[in-house]
Write a protein that holds these residues in place. Structure first.
Motif, mmCIF file in Angstrom:
data_model
loop_
_atom_site.group_PDB
_atom_site.id
_atom_site.type_symbol
_atom_site.label_atom_id
_atom_site.label_comp_id
_atom_site.label_asym_id
_atom_site.label_seq_id
_atom_site.Cartn_x
_atom_site.Cartn_y
_atom_site.Cartn_z
ATOM 1 N N TRP A 279 0.857 -1.154 -0.158
ATOM 2 C CA TRP A 279 0.015 -0.049 -0.124
ATOM 3 C C TRP A 279 0.895 1.363 0.111
ATOM 4 O O TRP A 279 0.195 2.333 -0.222
ATOM 5 C CB TRP A 279 -0.926 0.050 1.247
ATOM 6 N N GLY A 310 -5.292 -4.151 -9.612
ATOM 7 C CA GLY A 310 -5.866 -3.981 -8.388
ATOM 8 C C GLY A 310 -5.025 -2.776 -7.500
ATOM 9 O O GLY A 310 -4.009 -2.581 -7.950
ATOM 10 N N LEU A 311 -5.429 -2.322 -6.518
ATOM 11 C CA LEU A 311 -4.901 -1.287 -5.651
ATOM 12 C C LEU A 311 -4.889 -1.919 -4.195
ATOM 13 O O LEU A 311 -5.859 -2.324 -3.593
ATOM 14 C CB LEU A 311 -5.600 -0.215 -5.610
ATOM 15 N N THR A 313 -4.528 -1.341 0.031
ATOM 16 C CA THR A 313 -4.514 -0.519 1.006
ATOM 17 C C THR A 313 -4.136 -1.476 2.158
ATOM 18 O O THR A 313 -3.919 -2.562 2.187
ATOM 19 C CB THR A 313 -6.004 -0.166 1.118
ATOM 20 N N ARG A 324 -7.805 6.582 -3.653
ATOM 21 C CA ARG A 324 -9.015 5.903 -3.331
ATOM 22 C C ARG A 324 -9.302 4.604 -4.560
ATOM 23 O O ARG A 324 -8.828 4.865 -5.417
ATOM 24 C CB ARG A 324 -10.323 6.455 -3.360
ATOM 25 N N ARG A 325 -9.962 3.409 -3.849
ATOM 26 C CA ARG A 325 -10.017 2.425 -4.797
ATOM 27 C C ARG A 325 -10.853 2.725 -5.971
ATOM 28 O O ARG A 325 -10.699 2.382 -7.252
ATOM 29 C CB ARG A 325 -10.702 1.122 -3.912
ATOM 30 N N HIS A 328 -8.804 4.739 -8.383
ATOM 31 C CA HIS A 328 -7.923 3.938 -9.204
ATOM 32 C C HIS A 328 -8.617 2.954 -10.413
ATOM 33 O O HIS A 328 -8.105 3.135 -11.361
ATOM 34 C CB HIS A 328 -7.229 2.997 -7.935
ATOM 35 N N TYR A 351 -10.763 -7.242 -12.011
ATOM 36 C CA TYR A 351 -10.347 -6.771 -10.749
ATOM 37 C C TYR A 351 -9.599 -7.775 -9.703
ATOM 38 O O TYR A 351 -10.701 -8.874 -9.481
ATOM 39 C CB TYR A 351 -11.411 -5.592 -10.249
ATOM 40 N N THR A 385 -16.166 -1.713 -0.320
ATOM 41 C CA THR A 385 -15.493 -0.622 -0.233
ATOM 42 C C THR A 385 -16.008 0.474 -1.302
ATOM 43 O O THR A 385 -17.144 0.174 -1.905
ATOM 44 C CB THR A 385 -13.933 -1.000 -0.751
ATOM 45 N N GLY A 387 -15.165 1.241 -3.944
ATOM 46 C CA GLY A 387 -14.925 0.508 -5.361
ATOM 47 C C GLY A 387 -15.903 -0.076 -5.829
ATOM 48 O O GLY A 387 -16.118 -0.429 -7.045
#
Length: 429
Positions: A279, A310-311, A313, A324-325, A328, A351, A385, A387
């Protein structure tokens, strides 16, 4: 060459919109969105395997335990995926669950995957089935794992049974997940000895090719590939491609791409990944554009599917850069649209991941659209989330609006693909 490219980039306007350029249209109805996970990382209640042993032996920070208990909650999780509006659901069939002892299949293990695949299809999604996601049975470890020549034959026999059983669902197939990383981790944890690295590589290539042929015998018109991780390290990727993708290229119906992190002359924070603090690694979402452009050049005419992106955290769902997801996701999809607009044949995007899961040694990095606090929440409640709403908007519209502009402008001279990213930088239209 790199020095010249770096000098040249200083003279170029980076990330400047050009009023003469057209808007970036959505991806259209022929593009598929999806979600991804793996069995071992999400199911729990695993059978004896190389990775179950790594946890018990203390070779990683945390054992997998019961992960997020997809084993008992698969129906509700698959419904969550369907609620996102995606068309592809990627998961894996764990070899150790269906063949806990060599030559003896477990009907209960197969029944579990029967339920999973049936539920995915009934929910209106197409399965994407991974046959090996870095995990093999304990009995295979005891026989020597990839140190022995017969490992490839055992893998093919298992994979063929999976194919025979689930071809009815018309799945997309991934033979080996990130095979280079599979080799690296087996070396790191002692699953393969240094002198047998070539044997493991050759065995994976041979198994992939044999499984590819079997799938096409059983499932006419099937799409089969492996997914390859594209690393943000200048000069390394051509060598990595020579290990697997180039040796498999005539048995790839599409090129599967995994890409997460960026790296540039001004930002080397990807190094935090070596500490497991993913992260803290900065994101430059345009790097997916460079990856797709590179792949299209290396494999002309081959369709491309993004198998994982993906991202990360931290355990509290935060990032030090505040990214933020949802942003992104939208930024990444913008660059997918740019790639397609430029003629790059990208067909789908998954994703990673549907829920938080076991990230190969701990539960610290959170990638899930739905977050799950394995360490502190015994109920393993799935919490959406930001997302989730963003992805629903994206799948409903087939992308981001044509006038969308990324929240982050391209970084100068991304090292994901040099010298091309320096000489021909991505520009927001």
């Amino acid at each position: 060459m790199l020095v010249i490219a770096l000098a040249a980039v200083l003279l170029l306007p980076v990330g400047v919109s050009s009023p003469a350029r057209a808007a970036v249209p959505p991806l259209g109805p022929d593009f598929d969105f999806g979600v991804a996970q793996s069995g071992f990382q999400s199911e729990g209640y695993n059978r004896d395997s190389n990775w179950l042993r790594y946890g018990k032996q203390g070779k990683v920070e945390d054992p997998v335990g019961n992960a997020v208990d997809f084993y008992h909650r698969h129906a509700e999780d698959i419904d969550r995926a369907a609620s996102l509006g995606v068309g592809i659901y990627r998961t894996s069939v764990e070899w150790s669950r269906v063949e806990p002892t060599r030559g003896h299949d477990d009907p209960a293990g197969w029944a579990f995957y029967d339920r999973v695949i049936r539920k995915v299809v009934d929910a209106g999604m197409r399965p994407m089935i991974t046959l090996n996601h870095w995990v093999h049975p304990g009995w295979a470890v005891d026989l020597g794992g990839w140190n022995r020549p017969g490992m490839a034959d055992d893998m093919v026999a298992f994979a063929s049974r999976v194919v025979d059983r689930y071809a009815w669902a018309d799945p997309l197939w991934i033979t080996f997940n990130e095979p280079t990383e599979y080799v690296r981790r087996e070396l790191q944890y002692g699953g393969v000895s240094p002198q047998n690295l070539g044997r493991m590589v050759d065995g994976i290539v041979a198994a992939h090719r044999a499984v590819y042929r079997h799938i096409h015998r059983v499932q006419p018109g099937a799409e089969v590939s492996s997914n390859f991780a594209y690393y943000p390290i200048a000069g390394l990727q051509p060598w990595l491609e020579s290990i697997f993708p180039q040796r498999m290229r005539d048995t790839l119906d599409f090129v599967g791409v995994d890409h997460y992190y960026s790296f540039s002359v001004t930002d080397a924070s990807v190094a935090y990944g070596a500490l497991g603090e993913f992260w803290k690694s900065s994101q430059a979402p345009e790097s997916i554009y460079y990856v797709l452009r590179h792949v299209a050049g290396q494999f002309p005419g081959k369709p491309i599917r993004v198998i994982e992106n993906g991202l990360a955290t931290d355990p509290a769902g935060r990032r030090p850069d505040g990214y933020r997801r949802s942003d992104h996701l939208r930024d990444t999809v913008y660059w997918l649209q740019r790639a397609k607009q430029d003629g790059i044949p990208v067909k789908s995007y998954n994703y990673w991941s549907l829920t938080d899961n076991y990230e190969w040694g701990d539960f610290d990095s959170r990638f899930g659209l739905f977050t799950v606090d394995v360490r502190r929440d015994p109920s393993l409640t799935r919490r959406p989330t930001d997302g989730v709403a963003a992805y629903r908007e994206i799948t409903r519209a087939g992308g981001v609006p044509a006038d969308y502009r990324p929240t982050r402008m391209p970084v100068p001279c991304s090292l994901v693909d040099v010298p091309d990213s320096c000489a021909d930088p991505a520009v927001v239209r």
